[in-house]
Structure formats: C-alpha cells, structure tokens
Write a protein that holds these residues in place. Structure first.
Motif, PDB file in Angstrom:
ATOM      1  N   THR A  29       0.818  -1.215   0.000  1.00 20.89           N
ATOM      2  CA  THR A  29       0.000   0.000   0.000  1.00 20.89           C
ATOM      3  C   THR A  29       0.851   1.263   0.000  1.00 20.89           C
ATOM      4  N   GLY A  30       2.100   1.129   0.301  1.00 20.27           N
ATOM      5  CA  GLY A  30       2.961   2.302   0.310  1.00 20.27           C
ATOM      6  C   GLY A  30       4.341   1.921   0.778  1.00 20.27           C
ATOM      7  N   LYS A  31       5.222   2.864   0.752  1.00 17.31           N
ATOM      8  CA  LYS A  31       6.593   2.553   1.116  1.00 17.31           C
ATOM      9  C   LYS A  31       6.881   2.788   2.589  1.00 17.31           C
TER      10      LYS A  31
END
Lengths: 542, 321
Positions: A281-283
């Motif tokens: 979903t994201g870093k």
C-alpha cells in the motif's frame, strides 16, 4: 569639457588647413633650388575644403583626444584582472549514509576516489598555476583535517576515513560557503577559490546562489534498495514514567523486499514481536509494541538492504517508579494520595508556594541536575460573589488542556500575585491582573493558582484539571537518554537510498580564476598613449 | 654611398656587333683639332697579334698564320710605329649621381663605362678608369687586354661604393697629368651639376688645357631634370639633395619656380661649356624621359645604340684626313 574638446579639434583642423604638409623629395638638382623668388601667386592659407587628412593629422588627433580623455577621466580607476593560482577546498561527506553499499563497496570509498580525481585535476601543472588545498569532512559537524597543504597531505588525510554514525547537516555547508571567499580567507596561507563538495546527497537548490567562490557539488550516490527504521517514539506515563507503548515507522527505499520482517526482541533476547511488513500500500509501514517489563528492547528489520545503520535499534525501558517530590507546601495530603515519595535531596519534582518573596532561595535549575518546579498560589476564593473577567490567555498552552474558560469567569482567586524571580510567561490572566496560570521552559517551571480543592464542583474540577495539567507537562519534559545502541537520533533521511543523483558543476571548472588587483588610475595610461603617438609622429614619420 | 650596379643590359654579342659595325665606318670630320695616332703605318715590324674582326685584311701574315696559329686563327703584323688607342674615362661619383632614387644616374654611367671599356679592350686598346671627385688614392685604374673587361665592373663597384667624405665634392684632376698623353681620348661622364665658381671653372680649365695637347675631349651629360620635374609635381614640397646650403627648404613649387630652376641648370652648364675653351669637343646629352616612370635598361640601350657621336669613338680614321 565638450566645448574644450571641440575647440581642440577645431584648432588641430585649422593647423592642418593653414600649415599644409610638405612632401619630401630628394633630387639631384637640389642645388638649384636655393634662394628662389617667392611665388607671385600665393595659395590661400586657410582652405576648409582641403584639410590634409594625413597620417600625422590622425596621430596628432589621437594625442589630443588622449590628453583630453586623461583630463576628463582623472580620478577614474579600473581594476586589472590578474590571474591567480587556485585554492581548492575538498569537503567530504562522512555521514552514516556514506556506509551504504553501492556497486559492491561503501559510498565513502567512491567518494575518496573522486577526491583523488579532484586532486589530480587541480594539480595539472600545464593549465594551472600554484595550487593549495584544504580538506574537511562534514556530517553533523565539520572537521578540518588539512587547513593548508598540498595534494599529498590531503591524500594522507583521506586514508582511514570511515563513515560516522551521524546524520547530515547541510546548514554547515551553506554557512561554510557563505563565509568563504577571496575577500575573507579562512586560512592565511591558502586562499580558497574552489570548493568541491563530495556527498551522496543531491546538490541542494541553494547551491545556485551567488557565492564569491567557485562551487562544485559532486553527488556520488546511486539509487540502491534499502529498508529500515525511520523513527520510533516511546510513549510514557507522565506520572510514573513507565513506557506504555512504542510506535515505530519503517520505510522501504527503492524496490521493497517481498519478505520484509519487523522483529522486537525482549531484554533476554527472546523474540517479542514478529510482524511481516507489507509495502504493497505504500513505502512506509507503521508498527507498535508495548514493553512488558523493564530492560533493553531490540528492534530489527530484515532484510535491511544497502544501508545498515537503520536495520536495528535498541530501546531501554526503565522500570516504573514512584515520583520523588520535594514538597514544600504545608498541605501534605496530596503526595500521599498520589503515592509520591517525599525526598528533598534528589527529587524528581519540587512543589513550592507560589509567591516566593525575595530572591529564589532554592537552586531549581542547574545545568547538571534540572529539577522541574511547580509553584502553587494562595488558592481560590470560596465565595464567588465577585466573578473574574479573563483578560488574555495562551490557547495552545498545555496547562489549559480541557479547561473551560467560561468556568474561569465564575471563579475568583485569593490575593497572592505573580511569583517573582521565575521569568514566567502568563498563560491565563484576568483583567484585575491576577495570574491564574503561568509557565516557563527555562527554568522548567509551572505556576497554578492553587492545589486541587477536592470538591466535586466547578472550582474543584478546574483546580484539579490545571494542577494535573501542570504536573503532566513538567514530567513530560524530562529528557530521554538513549543508550549506545540506539539509532533513533540518526538523521531521518540517512536511509533514503533512492535519490536521483544530482551534481552541480564539473571538474572542468577547476581552473585559475581572476581576481581584481589594486585599482589603477586611468589617466597615466592615457598620457602614456599620447606620448607614444607623439613620439611616432615626431620621429618615425619625420 | 653604397649602390649595387645592375647587370649591363647589353649582351656581349650586342656589343660585338656594335664594335664591328663602328670599325667598318669611317669617322667623319672631327669637331676640333686633335690627334689620333695612326696604326700600322710603319715599316718596322714589331710583333704579331691575333686578328680581330675589323682589322685590315691586308695586314694578315698568311704564312705566319699557317705556320703557328690554328686553322681558324689569323695573325696580324704589328709595326713599331703603331700606337694603341687610349681612352681615359673620368666618372663622376658625387651624391647627385645616385639620384633620382627611382632611376639613378650612376646606373647609366656605370653601364656606359662598362660597355665602352669592353669595346675598347676587345679591340686591343687601353682604358684608364678615373674617379673624377674625391680622394686621389686609388682613383685611376689601368685596364688593358680583353681579359680586363671583368675588372671594369670591379673598379666601378669600388668607385661607386666609396664612402662619401669631405673630398667628395673636390675635383681629383692632378693625378691625371701622367695619363693625359697627347693621343688620349678623355671621356667625362657626369651630370655637370657644379658649383660654377669652383668645380665648373676648374674642370673647364683642365679640359681646355687638355685640348691644347690635341686630346679628344668627349663629355657625356646625364641630364635627369625632366624626370625629376615630373616626380615632384606642383604643390608644397620639401626639397632634399646634395649641395643645399639650407637643408630641406620648404617650397611652394609652381610652374614659374620650375622654369627658374630649369633656367639655372641651363645657365650653369653653358657657363661650364664656355670655360672649356675653344669649343672643339664632343658634348652629348642623355636626357631622362619626362615621365614618372620608365624602363632604365631600355633607356640605356636606346641612348647607346643611337648616339652617333658615341659611335664615332670606335670608327676608323677617314681616308681623307
């Protein structure tokens, strides 16, 4: 002056009209030209249409103009550019990120090779003049290794350099560049003309600003993959200082690993938390854990990637303890109710009556042992027949947390006044200039109007709210002392290994610049030119 | 003053044709009374010499030629009474001869000496080269035999390269006493721009005295006025040159001024000729063309080939004399 010039030109033209140029002829029959009778028909002396535009005319015109220009420009100066040698200042990044493995070796090794290249380019004896070198490193501080020396001195200083467990403070570089230049030599024996900064950070935008020296920023970083801890924050109970929760931020740079894992190990080494990291979903991924017992908790992210310093961190969790208080108020009921221990020698908190007359008698703040102080005023008035009107307040102050100011205007204070000698900032003040709440960060101190009344009414709830707000704020300010293994102070972006490299300038700019020599008067040169022209006209053309 | 003498613009073949053509012509009547020694009129044999074209064929000794000479050689019988032709050439080397700078008179003078000497020496006669002005030291050179034609140029170079000194304007005539024998032809090459009261009068008197000895006087006047006039043009000028009492006078040159100068030159030369004496002498004038530029070799060749008075030097004595 214009009139003078025109007069001079007219005079010269008139001379050349009335005094024609005699052409020279060398002939064998010259002896027969002696004592000739004057020609009967004389030529008109002034002939405007036949001005002799000969070379002597132009030379004399040049002489005249030079003299007039010398008069006109007297006092004017010009600066003669003079070629100088170079002073090259090599500044090398030694922050923690320089340990990042890139192309099989730490970035610092690449930076050292680049520095060698700088030394070789600057030393080209054909193109360059005399060269001197400075060498420094920077991270959170600047360290000067060579103040003035040659390339070999710098090469020796480069040997054995290692990344330091520190972040990067670019403000140091900016301040260095601003204060360095030919006009302000930082070293008496090596005037710096070029600064070469070798780092794994992209050139900042301010590098384009106009500095008085030549600046070359060499970014030796390349994007590589890294996963690591960014920051963690222990949350403490303000009353007993126990760590109740630890919030952790983990980031992936470059391509996130598929099987990343966040682990926490108990003080005994036993795995305490084991959490797979999902970067889909994201870093950035957030985690948290609640320490169950005192001791050193070790956090680890695996696989860590190219940068190693953000792979693990340790957090010491102190055992919860009772607050030791130096209670100087006559009412000693409250410490017992809160479970505090009375200790006037090594207190965690000092509670004192508010209006302290005269100079402060108790050393409440020293550099080595700061003790938060809670000043308590005379208290509240029982009968509220004369309500208060608020004059001003600081809305953002933690002392006013959960306080309803409408309630304040139903209450009243006993006479007391502002405590002296504490440099407190009023937080809540009424129109009669009565201080209800005040605070100071240095020395760490808070003032409340009175102790909690213990009643279940507006006055009781207000007095308890502001008292515990003050306690909480004072005890929260206590510093957290990291252990040696803690990495939480590392510069936040040290682990960011996916930046696009951005250099500024190139080594081709390593060439001697020009500096302004002493200002020189212009008129002597004009007179010199006039003299040369006059000499030519008088001798060469004769 | 240093000057390089350009090569003589006439070839040897040209000079040889000129010499043969002259020797086959009879010299017309002379201007003045002077003596030419006649050759080969004595009956007393003296020696043989090689035949050169122009010699009287009757004087060839056929027997001696057949016995001693090569088939193409002929021997001429010389008789004791025979005297050689002697040509004394006095050349002016003053500064004015090196002017005008684009076409110096010294070039023409040197070429003339070289050509005349070659012809005389080729005929087996003798040439004395004499520097008319300056120091007497080394001022006369005796040239004899056809091989001496090479020396002519060397002597000329020596004369024309001599540094000017205080004697440059002083006539060098005393040394000529022993060279001016009665039969000598005295050729003087100059522009005859003299200070009349000194140079012109003295030279004129010496020439008159030479005439008294029945010597043939031959004057070559190199006149460049017309050319210099064209060079100068009209307008403001600074005049430079030799023998100016005031250096570089600034003058407004106009036609009356030029006429005045021309008249002065004419008067000066007339004064000089009047002082030579009887008037019995040859006086030829080679005038520079009145243009701003011309070809000097062509000018010289034209003057040399077409000057009949000059050609008379090499002609045979007329029978009726």
């Amino acid at each position: 002056m214009t009139g003078l010039i025109l007069f001079g030109l007219a005079l010269l033209a008139a001379v050349y009209m009335t005094h024609p140029r005699f052409r020279r002829f060398r002939i064998s029959s010259a002896r027969f030209f002696t004592a000739l009778p004057q020609p009967k028909k004389r030529q008109p002396r002034l002939r405007f249409g036949k001005i002799q535009l000969t070379l002597p005319f132009f030379l004399q015109l040049g002489v005249l103009l030079c003299i007039l220009a010398a008069v006109w420009l007297s006092g004017r100066t010009f600066t003669l550019p003079v070629s100088q040698g170079m002073g090259v200042w090599v500044v090398l990044d030694t922050s923690a990120s320089m340990s990042t493995i890139q192309d099989g070796s730490p970035r610092l090794e690449t930076a050292v090779k680049e520095a060698e290249q700088v030394l070789n380019r600057a030393q080209d004896p054909v193109k360059k003049g005399p060269v001197c070198f400075r060498f420094s490193t920077f991270d959170m501080e600047r360290r000067d290794f060579v103040v003035s020396g040659n390339a070999d001195t710098v090469r020796r200083a480069l040997t054995g350099l290692k990344p330091r467990e520190m972040g990067t403070d670019l403000a140091i570089i900016r301040q260095t560049l601003s204060s360095t230049g030919r006009g302000t030599p930082s070293s008496p024996s090596c005037n710096v003309s070029h600064v070469v900064i070798i780092s794994d950070l992209p050139a900042p935008s301010w590098i384009k600003e106009k500095f008085s020296i030549e600046i070359i920023w060499l970014d030796i970083g390349k994007p590589v993959n890294n996963t690591g801890l960014v920051v963690f924050k222990p949350l403490k109970n303000p009353l007993n200082r126990s760590v109740t929760d630890v919030q952790v931020e983990i980031a992936a740079y470059g391509s996130p690993p598929a099987n990343a894992l966040f682990q926490v190990f108990e003080p005994g080494g036993k795995p305490f938390v084991k959490q797979p990291l999902n970067f889909q979903t994201g870093k950035t991924v957030y985690a948290h854990f609640k320490p169950s017992s005192p001791g050193v908790y070790r956090m680890q992210v695996s696989p860590g990637g190219a940068y190693g310093f953000d792979d693990s961190a340790s957090l010491p969790v102190s055992p919860s303890k009772t607050i030791r208080v130096d209670w100087q108020l006559p009412d000693r009921e409250i410490p017992g109710q809160l479970g505090w221990t009375l200790d006037s020698l090594k207190p965690d908190l000092r509670v004192m009556p508010g209006p302290v007359p005269g100079p402060v008698s108790v050393p409440v703040s020293t550099a080595s042992n700061p003790v938060p102080v809670l000043l308590v005023g005379s208290g509240y008035v029982e009968d509220t027949g004369k309500p208060s009107v608020i004059r001003d307040f600081i809305e953002s102050s933690p002392l006013l947390r959960d306080v309803n100011l409408d309630v304040v205007e139903t209450l009243a204070l006993k006479d007391g006044g502002m405590p002296e000698g504490w440099k407190l900032q009023p937080v809540l003040r009424t129109v009669d200039n009565a201080i209800w709440l005040a605070q100071s960060k240095k020395p760490l101190c808070a003032y409340v109007a009175g102790l909690p009344t213990g009643k279940d009414d507006l006055q009781g709830r207000f007095s308890a709210t502001v008292f515990f707000n003050a306690l909480r704020w004072l005890l929260e300010q206590e510093g957290f002392e990291p252990g040696n293994q803690n990495r939480w102070m590392l510069y936040k972006d040290e682990g960011n290994t996916e930046r696009i490299p951005l250099s500024s300038g190139s080594l081709d700019r390593l060439r001697p610049g020009t500096a302004a020599a002493n200002k020189i008067e212009l008129w002597p040169f004009l007179l010199l030119v006039a003299s040369i022209l006059f000499l030519i006209e008088r001798t060469v053309l004769k | 003053m240093k000057i390089d003498i350009p090569p003589l613009p006439l070839s040897r073949a040209h000079l040889e044709r000129y010499r043969v053509r002259s020797r086959y012509r009879d010299r017309p009547g002379l201007v003045g009374g002077h003596q030419m020694r006649r050759k080969g009129q004595s009956l007393e044999f003296h020696d043989f010499r090689q035949y050169v074209p122009g010699d009287d064929i009757r004087h060839v000794d056929w027997r001696a030629s057949a016995r001693h000479g090569k088939p193409e050689d002929l021997l001429i019988r010389n008789f004791a009474a025979e005297e050689q032709l002697t040509l004394l050439i006095s050349i002016d080397t003053r500064d004015s001869l090196f002017l005008p700078e684009p076409a110096p008179k010294a070039h023409i003078a040197a070429w003339l000496v070289e050509a005349v000497s070659w012809i005389v020496l080729r005929s087996g006669d003798r040439v004395f080269l004499h520097r008319l002005f300056g120091s007497p030291h080394g001022s006369v050179h005796d040239l004899y035999g056809s091989g001496s034609s090479v020396r002519t140029r060397q002597v000329l170079k020596q004369f024309l390269s001599a540094a000017a000194d205080e004697t440059a304007e002083r006539l060098n005539l005393d040394i000529l006493q022993r060279y001016l024998k009665p039969s000598v032809i005295w050729m003087v090459i100059s522009d005859f721009y003299f200070d009349m009261e000194t140079g012109g009068r003295i030279l004129g008197r010496r020439l008159a005295e030479a005439q008294d000895g029945s010597r043939w006087i031959f004057l070559v006047d190199l006149e460049s006025w017309e050319y210099e006039k064209q060079l100068m043009g009209l307008g403001p000028r600074k005049i430079e040159g030799p023998a100016l009492p005031v250096p570089s006078p600034s003058l407004e040159i106009d036609t009356p001024v030029l006429n005045e100068v021309e008249e002065r030159i004419h008067r000066s030369k007339k004064f000089f000729r009047d002082h030579i004496g009887r008037g019995g002498f040859d006086y030829i004038t080679w005038k520079w063309p009145g243009t701003k530029s011309f070809d000097m070799p062509s000018f010289f060749q034209d003057c040399f080939d077409n000057d009949l008075d000059l050609q008379r030097l090499f002609m045979r004595e007329s029978e009726n004399r």
